[in-house]
Design an enzyme around this catalytic site. Structure first.
Site, PDB file in Angstrom:
ATOM      1  N   SER A   1      48.183  51.387  40.748  1.00  0.00           N
ATOM      2  CA  SER A   1      48.639  50.369  39.796  1.00  0.00           C
ATOM      3  C   SER A   1      49.206  51.043  38.558  1.00  0.00           C
ATOM      4  CB  SER A   1      47.478  49.466  39.374  1.00  0.00           C
ATOM      5  OG  SER A   1      47.272  48.453  40.333  1.00  0.00           O
TER       6      SER A   1
ATOM      7  N   THR B   1      44.118  51.415  47.906  1.00  0.00           N
ATOM      8  CA  THR B   1      42.658  51.513  47.767  1.00  0.00           C
ATOM      9  C   THR B   1      42.044  52.023  49.073  1.00  0.00           C
ATOM     10  OG1 THR B   1      42.787  49.651  46.246  1.00  0.00           O
ATOM     11  CG2 THR B   1      40.599  50.300  46.993  1.00  0.00           C
TER      12      THR B   1
ATOM     13  N   GLN C   1      34.918  49.525  35.763  1.00  0.00           N
ATOM     14  CA  GLN C   1      36.354  49.812  35.699  1.00  0.00           C
ATOM     15  C   GLN C   1      36.690  50.829  34.604  1.00  0.00           C
ATOM     16  OE1 GLN C   1      38.400  47.495  37.833  1.00  0.00           O
ATOM     17  NE2 GLN C   1      39.809  49.211  37.685  1.00  0.00           N
TER      18      GLN C   1
ATOM     19  N   ASN D   1      42.084  43.382  52.046  1.00  0.00           N
ATOM     20  CA  ASN D   1      43.043  44.417  51.681  1.00  0.00           C
ATOM     21  C   ASN D   1      42.458  45.826  51.794  1.00  0.00           C
ATOM     22  OD1 ASN D   1      44.025  46.116  49.001  1.00  0.00           O
ATOM     23  ND2 ASN D   1      45.687  45.247  50.189  1.00  0.00           N
TER      24      ASN D   1
ATOM     25  N   LYS E   1      42.880  47.500  31.889  1.00  0.00           N
ATOM     26  CA  LYS E   1      43.452  47.436  33.237  1.00  0.00           C
ATOM     27  C   LYS E   1      42.320  47.127  34.193  1.00  0.00           C
ATOM     28  CE  LYS E   1      46.765  48.179  36.223  1.00  0.00           C
ATOM     29  NZ  LYS E   1      46.598  46.757  36.618  1.00  0.00           N
TER      30      LYS E   1
ATOM     31  N   LYS F   1      38.436  43.262  33.304  1.00  0.00           N
ATOM     32  CA  LYS F   1      38.323  42.549  34.584  1.00  0.00           C
ATOM     33  C   LYS F   1      38.381  41.059  34.294  1.00  0.00           C
ATOM     34  CE  LYS F   1      37.748  43.236  39.019  1.00  0.00           C
ATOM     35  NZ  LYS F   1      38.245  44.305  39.880  1.00  0.00           N
TER      36      LYS F   1
ATOM     37  N   GLY G   1      45.211  42.487  41.371  1.00  0.00           N
ATOM     38  CA  GLY G   1      44.462  41.667  42.322  1.00  0.00           C
ATOM     39  C   GLY G   1      43.048  42.166  42.535  1.00  0.00           C
ATOM     40  N   ASP G   2      42.277  41.402  43.234  1.00  0.00           N
ATOM     41  CA  ASP G   2      40.926  41.774  43.675  1.00  0.00           C
ATOM     42  C   ASP G   2      40.587  40.757  44.764  1.00  0.00           C
ATOM     43  OD1 ASP G   2      38.448  43.558  42.798  1.00  0.00           O
ATOM     44  OD2 ASP G   2      37.617  41.587  43.134  1.00  0.00           O
TER      45      ASP G   2
ATOM     46  N   LYS H   1      35.998  54.195  36.135  1.00  0.00           N
ATOM     47  CA  LYS H   1      36.914  54.420  37.259  1.00  0.00           C
ATOM     48  C   LYS H   1      38.300  54.791  36.742  1.00  0.00           C
ATOM     49  CE  LYS H   1      36.709  51.230  40.182  1.00  0.00           C
ATOM     50  NZ  LYS H   1      36.773  50.097  41.097  1.00  0.00           N
TER      51      LYS H   1
HETATM   52  P1  NDP Z   1      39.995  40.660  49.884  1.00  0.00           P
HETATM   53  O1  NDP Z   1      39.827  39.303  49.323  1.00  0.00           O
HETATM   54  O2  NDP Z   1      41.321  41.088  50.381  1.00  0.00           O
HETATM   55  O3  NDP Z   1      38.949  40.890  51.076  1.00  0.00           O
HETATM   56  C1  NDP Z   1      37.577  40.724  50.897  1.00  0.00           C
HETATM   57  C2  NDP Z   1      36.916  40.822  52.252  1.00  0.00           C
HETATM   58  O4  NDP Z   1      35.497  40.831  52.086  1.00  0.00           O
HETATM   59  C3  NDP Z   1      37.232  39.637  53.143  1.00  0.00           C
HETATM   60  O5  NDP Z   1      37.217  40.045  54.489  1.00  0.00           O
HETATM   61  C4  NDP Z   1      36.058  38.693  52.854  1.00  0.00           C
HETATM   62  O6  NDP Z   1      35.771  37.802  53.908  1.00  0.00           O
HETATM   63  C5  NDP Z   1      34.935  39.690  52.699  1.00  0.00           C
HETATM   64  N1  NDP Z   1      33.879  39.157  51.852  1.00  0.00           N
HETATM   65  C6  NDP Z   1      33.983  38.666  50.602  1.00  0.00           C
HETATM   66  N2  NDP Z   1      32.786  38.250  50.150  1.00  0.00           N
HETATM   67  C7  NDP Z   1      31.911  38.490  51.154  1.00  0.00           C
HETATM   68  C8  NDP Z   1      30.528  38.285  51.319  1.00  0.00           C
HETATM   69  N3  NDP Z   1      29.791  37.751  50.341  1.00  0.00           N
HETATM   70  N4  NDP Z   1      29.949  38.652  52.496  1.00  0.00           N
HETATM   71  C9  NDP Z   1      30.684  39.203  53.468  1.00  0.00           C
HETATM   72  N5  NDP Z   1      32.010  39.421  53.376  1.00  0.00           N
HETATM   73  C10 NDP Z   1      32.608  39.076  52.241  1.00  0.00           C
HETATM   74  O7  NDP Z   1      39.457  41.668  48.743  1.00  0.00           O
HETATM   75  P2  NDP Z   1      39.751  43.210  48.578  1.00  0.00           P
HETATM   76  O8  NDP Z   1      39.822  43.861  49.897  1.00  0.00           O
HETATM   77  O9  NDP Z   1      40.847  43.362  47.606  1.00  0.00           O
HETATM   78  O10 NDP Z   1      38.416  43.690  47.810  1.00  0.00           O
HETATM   79  C11 NDP Z   1      37.251  44.086  48.511  1.00  0.00           C
HETATM   80  C12 NDP Z   1      36.361  44.893  47.582  1.00  0.00           C
HETATM   81  O11 NDP Z   1      37.058  46.044  47.116  1.00  0.00           O
HETATM   82  C13 NDP Z   1      35.885  44.160  46.323  1.00  0.00           C
HETATM   83  O12 NDP Z   1      34.604  44.621  45.964  1.00  0.00           O
HETATM   84  C14 NDP Z   1      36.890  44.634  45.278  1.00  0.00           C
HETATM   85  O13 NDP Z   1      36.384  44.533  43.963  1.00  0.00           O
HETATM   86  C15 NDP Z   1      37.066  46.072  45.696  1.00  0.00           C
HETATM   87  N6  NDP Z   1      38.291  46.718  45.221  1.00  0.00           N
HETATM   88  C16 NDP Z   1      39.516  46.221  45.531  1.00  0.00           C
HETATM   89  C17 NDP Z   1      40.652  46.871  45.116  1.00  0.00           C
HETATM   90  C18 NDP Z   1      42.019  46.446  45.526  1.00  0.00           C
HETATM   91  O14 NDP Z   1      42.966  47.183  45.264  1.00  0.00           O
HETATM   92  N7  NDP Z   1      42.185  45.311  46.188  1.00  0.00           N
HETATM   93  C19 NDP Z   1      40.576  48.046  44.234  1.00  0.00           C
HETATM   94  C20 NDP Z   1      39.234  48.535  44.026  1.00  0.00           C
HETATM   95  C21 NDP Z   1      38.147  47.847  44.486  1.00  0.00           C
HETATM   96  P3  NDP Z   1      36.625  36.444  54.125  1.00  0.00           P
HETATM   97  O15 NDP Z   1      37.868  36.876  54.829  1.00  0.00           O
HETATM   98  O16 NDP Z   1      35.731  35.589  54.917  1.00  0.00           O
HETATM   99  O17 NDP Z   1      36.917  35.913  52.748  1.00  0.00           O
END
Ligand code: NDP
Length: 444
Positions: free
Chosen positions: A376, A208, A110, A239, A89, A125, A164-165, A113
């Protein structure tokens, strides 16, 4: 050479040029030191060597045709890391920075976690170096369909359940699911984060970010404090970030800064989340727009400066290595008290060391952001039981899970003589269950 040092040295030789994977392995294995010392059987049965080697690594071609008729080719990945305690997962990430090293670091994190959630899910992943930015709806759909045309043969509701991620939200999950159903001919819970009209769970989208805030609040409550009236910085505006801000604000905290990958906004009066949602979720625009729409708000190009803004609590929620040693020292200098990692591995090893030295309460990602995968797993339970729980039911379960994770990592740190060190506590609490399951199942 000590067992952990030897395994780390072999891992680096065997997997050269995988900096992120080395970084995550170093953090995890060093955190396991106290538990490994108490369990000589781990070395005897090669547990760490097996734990750091994925059960299966799948890499594949993803060809698709863009709107101009050009053939494009991306690379797809699915790393099925460890199935000792349940089906693989873990999310799918679509971002140009994706490579095998990134997917392996995420996959290994993961495993622990998922174990910490207390639910029966193994670790995996996947993703692609595809960049969804600037692509049309049709291009996104064609890419997702091509990606799933290969991935479908490796996943299944009882074998491997992606989610998603970064770059993969509800829209992408919809296209991926549609293609799976079409090829496999079955409507099952093979992906989580699905829409509510086709098997998704209420509160998954929020999970999250909400979970991160529930844990932060619990950790503060245990110290006779709380989020109310605290000043926060939440990096990212995707997200995780958006729903962390939503929950923190509902608890009376003031969030003054956020960013996207171009730059950051600062609003001393507190971020108006509805405007961020409108820009990022609905218009899929840039966060710089916020400063044009909100009087008194400022936008600065580039992300780094955000960590120079004074705050009580910082929640990095964008991506790996957002906070390096210098950023951490700047946060400490400005009085930060708590770091809650919403993103995966957002703090470098040097950054973690700086927070530790300053006595900052540090909640590591594998515990603090586990609310997403935990919910999830609740979605999987609802799918198999043909059930549909209310928002309140799921949210309450999420809250209980986050509080339990906090208590378990706190107790594990205490038990192994590193009280308050939650990097070690989370690694130990997560690993012990996986180790027990691996030992019970023999050398596989
Ligand atoms: P999203 O794609 O929804 O959002 C990512 C955000 O981070 C966007 O605002 C993006 O900017 C920004 N971003 C991405 N790369 C960079 C960078 N190199 N420098 C600065 N800003 C950056 O992703 P999520 O919110 O889903 O995921 C965010 C983090 O949380 C990741 O590390 C993910 O692995 C982790 N995570 C997510 C989970 C989930 O349920 N979604 C669960 C557990 C962990 P822009 O809008 O410009 O693309």
């Amino acid at each position: 050479m000590k067992y952990i040092e030897r395994v780390l040295a072999e891992l680096k030789t065997k997997n050269p040029n995988e900096a992120e994977f080395h970084q995550a392995a170093t953090e995890i294995l060093n955190g396991l030191q106290p538990v490994v010392e108490c369990h000589p059987e781990y070395e005897k049965y090669g547990l760490l060597e097996r734990f750091t080697e994925p059960e299966r690594t799948i890499m594949f071609r993803v060809p698709w045709v863009d709107d101009q008729g050009n053939v494009r080719v991306n690379r797809g990945y699915r790393v099925q890391f460890n199935s000792a305690i349940g089906p693989y997962k873990g999310g799918l990430r679509f971002h140009p920075s994706v490579n095998l090293s990134v997917i392996k670091f995420l996959g290994m994190e993961q495993i622990l976690k998922n174990s910490l959630t207390g639910l029966p899910i193994g670790g995996g992943k996947g993703g692609s170096d595809f960049d969804p930015k600037g692509k049309s709806e049709q291009e996104i759909m064609r890419f997702c369909q091509s990606f799933m045309t290969e991935l479908y043969r490796h996943v299944g509701a009882d074998t491997d359940v992606p989610a998603g991620d970064i770059g993969v939200g509800g829209r992408e999950i919809g296209y991926l699911f549609g293609q799976y159903k079409r090829i496999a001919g079955e409507h099952v819970g093979v992906l989580t984060g699905r829409g509510l009209s086709y098997g998704g769970s209420l509160a998954r989208k929020e999970a999250t970010g909400y979970g991160l805030v529930y844990m932060t609040e619990e950790a503060l409550n245990c110290r006779g404090d709380g989020l109310k009236d605290k000043t926060l910085i939440v990096s990212g505006s995707g997200n995780v970030a958006i729903y962390a801000v939503e929950k923190a604000q509902s608890m009376g905290a003031k969030v003054v800064a956020m960013y996207d990958s171009n730059g950051y906004i600062y609003d001393k009066d507190g971020i108006k989340l509805e405007i961020v949602k409108q820009i990022k979720e609905i218009e899929r625009g840039r966060i710089s727009e916020y400063a044009k729409r909100v009087k008194g708000a400022e936008y600065t190009e580039g992300c780094k400066g955000i960590w120079n803004i004074p705050c009580d609590v910082a929640l990095p929620c964008a991506t790996q290595n957002e906070i390096d040693g210098a950023d951490a020292r700047s946060l400490v200098k400005n009085g930060v008290k708590v770091i809650g990692e919403g993103a995966n591995m957002p703090t470098t090893l040097e950054g973690i060391a700086a927070f530790r030295k300053a006595g900052v309460l540090f909640l590591p990602a594998k515990a603090a952001n586990a609310g997403g995968v935990a919910t999830s797993a609740l979605e999987m339970a609802q799918s198999s039981g043909r059930l549909f729980w209310t928002f309140e039911e799921v949210d309450q379960k999420l809250k209980n899970i986050m509080v339990n994770i906090y208590r378990n990592m706190d107790a594990a740190a205490e038990e192994y003589g590193v009280a308050g060190d939650y990097v070690a506590g989370a690694n130990i609490a997560g690993f012990k269950k996986v180790a027990e399951a691996m030992l019970a199942q023999g050398v596989v």
